[in-house]
Design a protein around this motif. Structure first.
Motif, PDB file in Angstrom:
ATOM      1  N   LEU A  48       0.823  -1.206   0.000  1.00 53.30           N
ATOM      2  CA  LEU A  48       0.000   0.000   0.000  1.00 53.30           C
ATOM      3  C   LEU A  48       0.859   1.259   0.000  1.00 53.30           C
ATOM      4  O   LEU A  48       0.560   2.229  -0.693  1.00 53.30           O
ATOM      5  CB  LEU A  48      -0.947  -0.009   1.198  1.00 53.30           C
ATOM      6  CG  LEU A  48      -2.062  -1.052   1.150  1.00 53.30           C
ATOM      7  CD1 LEU A  48      -2.849  -1.049   2.456  1.00 53.30           C
ATOM      8  CD2 LEU A  48      -2.979  -0.816  -0.032  1.00 53.30           C
ATOM      9  N   THR A  69      -9.286  -0.070  -2.374  1.00 57.20           N
ATOM     10  CA  THR A  69      -7.865   0.034  -2.066  1.00 57.20           C
ATOM     11  C   THR A  69      -7.070  -0.438  -3.280  1.00 57.20           C
ATOM     12  O   THR A  69      -7.600  -1.098  -4.167  1.00 57.20           O
ATOM     13  CB  THR A  69      -7.476  -0.834  -0.852  1.00 57.20           C
ATOM     14  OG1 THR A  69      -7.815  -2.191  -1.126  1.00 57.20           O
ATOM     15  CG2 THR A  69      -8.187  -0.367   0.403  1.00 57.20           C
ATOM     16  N   TRP A  85     -12.247  -3.710  -4.338  1.00 63.41           N
ATOM     17  CA  TRP A  85     -13.261  -3.406  -3.341  1.00 63.41           C
ATOM     18  C   TRP A  85     -14.238  -4.559  -3.252  1.00 63.41           C
ATOM     19  O   TRP A  85     -14.249  -5.453  -4.078  1.00 63.41           O
ATOM     20  CB  TRP A  85     -13.992  -2.099  -3.679  1.00 63.41           C
ATOM     21  CG  TRP A  85     -14.811  -2.149  -4.926  1.00 63.41           C
ATOM     22  CD1 TRP A  85     -16.149  -2.392  -5.017  1.00 63.41           C
ATOM     23  CD2 TRP A  85     -14.367  -1.970  -6.274  1.00 63.41           C
ATOM     24  NE1 TRP A  85     -16.563  -2.362  -6.316  1.00 63.41           N
ATOM     25  CE2 TRP A  85     -15.473  -2.106  -7.116  1.00 63.41           C
ATOM     26  CE3 TRP A  85     -13.122  -1.693  -6.853  1.00 63.41           C
ATOM     27  CZ2 TRP A  85     -15.391  -1.987  -8.496  1.00 63.41           C
ATOM     28  CZ3 TRP A  85     -13.046  -1.584  -8.231  1.00 63.41           C
ATOM     29  CH2 TRP A  85     -14.155  -1.720  -9.035  1.00 63.41           C
TER      30      TRP A  85
END
Length: 103
Positions: A48, A69, A85
């Protein structure tokens, strides 16, 4: 399975080895499970963070929910960013772009 105790990895700190040697089999299994989950969590956090640094496609498309994300998928030895998602029980994905600008 050998009757000899396993040899710890060379890079495992001695204090960790000594601590683990005193644990019961049940506690060792709990530690192993936790360590695996923690490793996966840290890998995801790193992905991330890497995705946030990537500024090729900053804007989120209109057809991607705000709760989506960014994940990385490896396909044929190439890595790609995808928006991901949940819709009910299903996980949806939308292509974002390659991880490396030249790929």
């Amino acid at each position: 399975m050998s009757y000899e105790p396993p040899t710890p990895p060379a890079d495992l700190p001695t204090d960790v080895v000594d601590t683990l040697d005193g644990y019961s089999p049940e506690l060792l299994r709990d530690v192993a499970c936790y360590a695996e989950e923690l490793a996966e969590h840290r890998k995801r956090e790193a992905r991330l963070a890497e995705a946030e640094e990537e500024d090729e496609v900053d804007e989120q498309p209109d057809d991607v929910p705000t709760k989506a994300t960014i994940t990385i998928k490896e396909i044929n030895d190439n890595r790609y960013y995808y928006w991901q998602w949940r819709e009910g029980e299903k996980v949806r994905s939308k292509y974002k772009g390659p991880v490396s600008p030249d790929g």
